[in-house]
Design an enzyme around this catalytic site. Structure first.
Site, PDB file in Angstrom:
ATOM      1  N   ASP A 246       1.764   6.345   5.507  1.00 58.45           N
ATOM      2  CA  ASP A 246       0.771   5.404   4.990  1.00 58.45           C
ATOM      3  C   ASP A 246       1.265   4.661   3.733  1.00 58.45           C
ATOM      4  O   ASP A 246       0.511   3.924   3.105  1.00 58.45           O
ATOM      5  CB  ASP A 246      -0.543   6.138   4.712  1.00 58.45           C
ATOM      6  CG  ASP A 246      -1.762   5.238   4.908  1.00 58.45           C
ATOM      7  OD1 ASP A 246      -1.639   4.207   5.586  1.00 58.45           O
ATOM      8  OD2 ASP A 246      -2.836   5.588   4.372  1.00 58.45           O
TER       9      ASP A 246
ATOM     10  N   GLU B 208      -9.306   3.874   2.117  1.00 57.17           N
ATOM     11  CA  GLU B 208      -8.798   3.874   0.740  1.00 57.17           C
ATOM     12  C   GLU B 208      -7.805   2.757   0.462  1.00 57.17           C
ATOM     13  O   GLU B 208      -7.623   2.340  -0.682  1.00 57.17           O
ATOM     14  CB  GLU B 208      -8.140   5.231   0.437  1.00 57.17           C
ATOM     15  CG  GLU B 208      -6.690   5.399   0.918  1.00 57.17           C
ATOM     16  CD  GLU B 208      -6.511   5.329   2.426  1.00 57.17           C
ATOM     17  OE1 GLU B 208      -7.508   5.559   3.149  1.00 57.17           O
ATOM     18  OE2 GLU B 208      -5.399   5.029   2.890  1.00 57.17           O
TER      19      GLU B 208
ATOM     20  N   ASP C 263      -2.397  10.315   3.630  1.00 52.72           N
ATOM     21  CA  ASP C 263      -3.798   9.925   3.794  1.00 52.72           C
ATOM     22  C   ASP C 263      -4.526  10.952   4.657  1.00 52.72           C
ATOM     23  O   ASP C 263      -4.438  10.919   5.882  1.00 52.72           O
ATOM     24  CB  ASP C 263      -3.867   8.539   4.436  1.00 52.72           C
ATOM     25  CG  ASP C 263      -5.304   8.040   4.598  1.00 52.72           C
ATOM     26  OD1 ASP C 263      -6.230   8.677   4.033  1.00 52.72           O
ATOM     27  OD2 ASP C 263      -5.498   7.013   5.287  1.00 52.72           O
TER      28      ASP C 263
ATOM     29  N   ARG D  11      -7.716  -0.476   1.093  1.00 49.39           N
ATOM     30  CA  ARG D  11      -8.253  -1.720   0.526  1.00 49.39           C
ATOM     31  C   ARG D  11      -8.600  -1.548  -0.954  1.00 49.39           C
ATOM     32  O   ARG D  11      -8.553  -2.507  -1.723  1.00 49.39           O
ATOM     33  CB  ARG D  11      -9.476  -2.172   1.345  1.00 49.39           C
ATOM     34  CG  ARG D  11     -10.582  -1.164   1.395  1.00 49.39           C
ATOM     35  CD  ARG D  11     -11.508  -1.364   2.593  1.00 49.39           C
ATOM     36  NE  ARG D  11     -10.902  -0.924   3.848  1.00 49.39           N
ATOM     37  CZ  ARG D  11     -11.441  -1.093   5.055  1.00 49.39           C
ATOM     38  NH1 ARG D  11     -12.615  -1.699   5.182  1.00 49.39           N
ATOM     39  NH2 ARG D  11     -10.828  -0.670   6.142  1.00 49.39           N
TER      40      ARG D  11
ATOM     41  N   ASP E  83     -12.016   7.320   3.779  1.00 52.30           N
ATOM     42  CA  ASP E  83     -10.786   7.081   4.535  1.00 52.30           C
ATOM     43  C   ASP E  83     -10.365   5.603   4.487  1.00 52.30           C
ATOM     44  O   ASP E  83      -9.258   5.269   4.865  1.00 52.30           O
ATOM     45  CB  ASP E  83     -10.975   7.539   5.983  1.00 52.30           C
ATOM     46  CG  ASP E  83      -9.658   7.670   6.728  1.00 52.30           C
ATOM     47  OD1 ASP E  83      -8.595   7.605   6.073  1.00 52.30           O
ATOM     48  OD2 ASP E  83      -9.698   7.844   7.963  1.00 52.30           O
TER      49      ASP E  83
ATOM     50  N   LYS F 198       0.863  -1.186   0.000  1.00 58.84           N
ATOM     51  CA  LYS F 198       0.000   0.000   0.000  1.00 58.84           C
ATOM     52  C   LYS F 198       0.892   1.226   0.000  1.00 58.84           C
ATOM     53  O   LYS F 198       1.676   1.433   0.917  1.00 58.84           O
ATOM     54  CB  LYS F 198      -0.908   0.004   1.239  1.00 58.84           C
ATOM     55  CG  LYS F 198      -1.659   1.323   1.475  1.00 58.84           C
ATOM     56  CD  LYS F 198      -2.567   1.280   2.710  1.00 58.84           C
ATOM     57  CE  LYS F 198      -3.184   2.642   2.994  1.00 58.84           C
ATOM     58  NZ  LYS F 198      -4.039   2.656   4.219  1.00 58.84           N
TER      59      LYS F 198
ATOM     60  N   LYS G 214      -9.971  13.075   8.032  1.00 59.91           N
ATOM     61  CA  LYS G 214      -9.480  12.673   9.353  1.00 59.91           C
ATOM     62  C   LYS G 214      -9.406  13.877  10.281  1.00 59.91           C
ATOM     63  O   LYS G 214      -9.235  15.005   9.811  1.00 59.91           O
ATOM     64  CB  LYS G 214      -8.056  12.106   9.219  1.00 59.91           C
ATOM     65  CG  LYS G 214      -7.956  10.715   8.652  1.00 59.91           C
ATOM     66  CD  LYS G 214      -6.494  10.273   8.632  1.00 59.91           C
ATOM     67  CE  LYS G 214      -6.332   8.895   8.016  1.00 59.91           C
ATOM     68  NZ  LYS G 214      -6.951   7.823   8.788  1.00 59.91           N
TER      69      LYS G 214
END
Ligand code: BES
Ligand code: ZN
Ligand code: ZN
Length: 507
Positions: free
Chosen positions: A299, A360, A281, A362, A358, A276, A288
């Protein structure tokens, strides 16, 4: 860093400090006895019993990472001796050696040492060869000496140029085995530190484009094939997850492919390492909270881990094929951002109903896993800072391991144990799939607050086909904000060494 083996004795090795080890007898015993390693005994004799005297006075108990510095006053060529504790005698293992060496090296760095000598801290480990023990010490030294200071003036980043030279004392051990240990330890540690650099870089510098550039230059340097897909190729492949997350950002997304062919005649396509790579993020439209949002520069730690593991694999050349796949983009809110309510189509054709922008990770992983499956790669191992839930469940001590194959799961845990990284098995039970049923698409993107790490893994499961697959959720372990004795705060490089060790064991 200049690292070399020497067969010089403790008495004559020239250095700012010589590091020797000692353990204590059984944990929990009333009066703990100290057990000096061979080198510590030699130094004790040269100093007329001084180390035993210090231990007798209770100034050193042999606890893991405990340090005593002794100035030699010209009695040895080494200016100082650093005695480092290894913990209870029966618990000494490669990870204890890694930590003890890292602690000593960090301490010496802070006190201005430039040339350090490392004795073999402990010999005669059960189930562990001296080469593995020496490798762990080299890793510990190089990991312990790591710092990320490139954005600070030198007057604010402490003293001097730091440690530049390490001598490893061979004692009675065959030197050839130690040369190998240095080569492997250096490869493992340098790649881990490369991953830490990528994670520590600020998000204005490490954009998806910059991540792709750094992966590309590493690939050139180490002889890996590298391919970078831009938006048009993603559109052609139907990477609806990666494209949707990217559509809110001014930075273009990148899909990074690194290929290592250690078994070119093998019909088996080999292993996939999937990362990933969200370089920042914000949460997107489902923004967030501001507090701690800056930590979301990390991230892309999964991407950093798989790219860096490839560096070790390219250096040590196991007879196995390995492909790394990284989906990289920012997750930003904007007028063009994807929204809750959207329905996306992933590369393998499955549709996902978005409920929280949020979640994102997956989505971008779904495309990369679909790509790995289409290429016929197996096993597939993905690494991601995927959920806050895993931080609640396991903290910063262990990473979550979700796996559809028991043997693969055991292999990962064993490789992790050898490398000082802990993975804890988590469930993929089908009853959790209830939580991600959608009324309007094939699946719903999130399954609510309960078991959020498990439902995230259940989403990923839809994109791995029949492949053997493991998902490592490293959201709690990739970054530490408390300084550990052997670890600067910031990125840890978690999973780099385990992934490479796994490939080496399979090759
Ligand atoms: N990148 C985060 C996960 C994360 C949290 C990493 C804390 C490191 C530290 C991920 O994209 C995320 O935001 N996940 C959400 C999903 C939720 C909205 C379903 C989470 O786990 O809270
Ligand atoms: Zn997120
Ligand atoms: Zn994320």
């Amino acid at each position: 860093m200049d690292i070399r083996v020497t067969n010089q004795a403790e008495e004559i090795v020239a250095c700012d400090a010589l590091v020797v080890g000692a353990a204590h007898t059984k944990a929990g015993q009333e009066s703990k006895g100290i057990v000096l390693s061979a080198s510590a005994q030699a130094v004790d004799r040269l100093l007329g019993g001084l180390i035993n005297e210090i231990c007798a006075h209770g100034e050193f108990k042999g606890n893991l990472g405990e340090l005593v510095t002794i100035h030699t006053m010209g009695k040895l060529t080494a200016k100082r001796i650093v005695l480092v504790g290894l913990g209870a005698q029966e618990t000494v293992n490669p990870q204890a050696l890694r930590r003890a060496t890292a602690t000593a090296a960090r301490h010496l760095q802070h006190t201005g040492a430039q040339q350090i000598a490392l004795a073999l801290l402990w010999q005669g480990l059960e189930d562990t060869g001296i080469d593995e023990a020496a490798q762990a010490q080299i890793e510990g030294a190089l990991l312990g000496l790591y710092s990320f200071k490139k954005y600070q003036h030198s007057d604010t980043n402490g003293n001097g140029q730091g440690v530049t030279k390490i001598k490893l004392l061979s004692g009675s051990v065959e030197q050839a085995a130690l040369h190998m240990a240095i080569e492997r330890g250096t490869a493992f540690a340098e790649a881990t530190n490369f991953a830490r650099d990528l994670v520590n870089e600020p998000p204005n510098v490490l954009t998806p484009t910059e991540l792709a550039n750094r992966a590309n230059s590493m690939a050139r340097q180490f002889g890996l094939e590298c391919e970078i897909f831009d938006r048009p190729q993603m559109q052609e492949l139907g990477m609806g997850g990666l494209l949707a997350v990217a559509q809110g950002s001014a930075e273009p997304p990148k899909f990074i492919i690194l290929r290592y062919r250690g078994a070119p005649h093998n019909t088996d396509k080999g292993m996939a390492l999937v990362g990933k790579g969200i370089t920042f993020d914000t949460g997107g439209i489902s923004l967030k909270p501001a507090e701690r949002m800056h930590e979301m520069k990390g991230d892309m730690a999964g991407a950093a881990a798989v790219i860096s593991a490839m560096q070790i694999i390219a250096t040590l050349k196991p007879a196995i094929n390995v492909t790394a796949l990284v989906s990289s983009t920012e997750n930003m809110p904007s007028g063009t951002a994807y929204r809750p309510g959207d329905i996306l189509r992933i590369m393998n054709g499955k549709t996902i109903e978005i409920v929280n922008t949020d979640a994102e990770g997956r989505l971008v992983l779904a495309d990369a896993l679909s790509y790995a499956t289409r290429e016929g790669l197996s096993p597939i191992i993905d690494v991601a800072t995927l959920t806050g839930g895993i931080v609640i469940a396991l903290g910063s001590v262990m990473a979550g391991l979700f796996c559809n194959d028991e043997q693969l799961s055991n292999e990962i845990i064993a490789a992790g144990r050898a490398m000082g990284e802990k993975f804890w098995p988590m469930p993929l039970d089908d009853e959790y799939a209830e939580q991600i049923k959608s009324d309007v698409a094939d699946i719903k993107q999130t399954g609510g607050r309960s078991a959020s790490s498990v439902t995230a893994a259940k989403i990923l499961e839809h994109f791995v086909g029949d492949a053997k697959w493991a998902h490592l959720d490293i959201a709690g372990t990739d970054f530490v904000d408390t300084k550990k004795a052997y670890q600067e705060n910031g990125a840890t490089g978690f999973a780099v060494r385990t992934l490479a060790e796994l490939a080496l064991r399979r090759g």
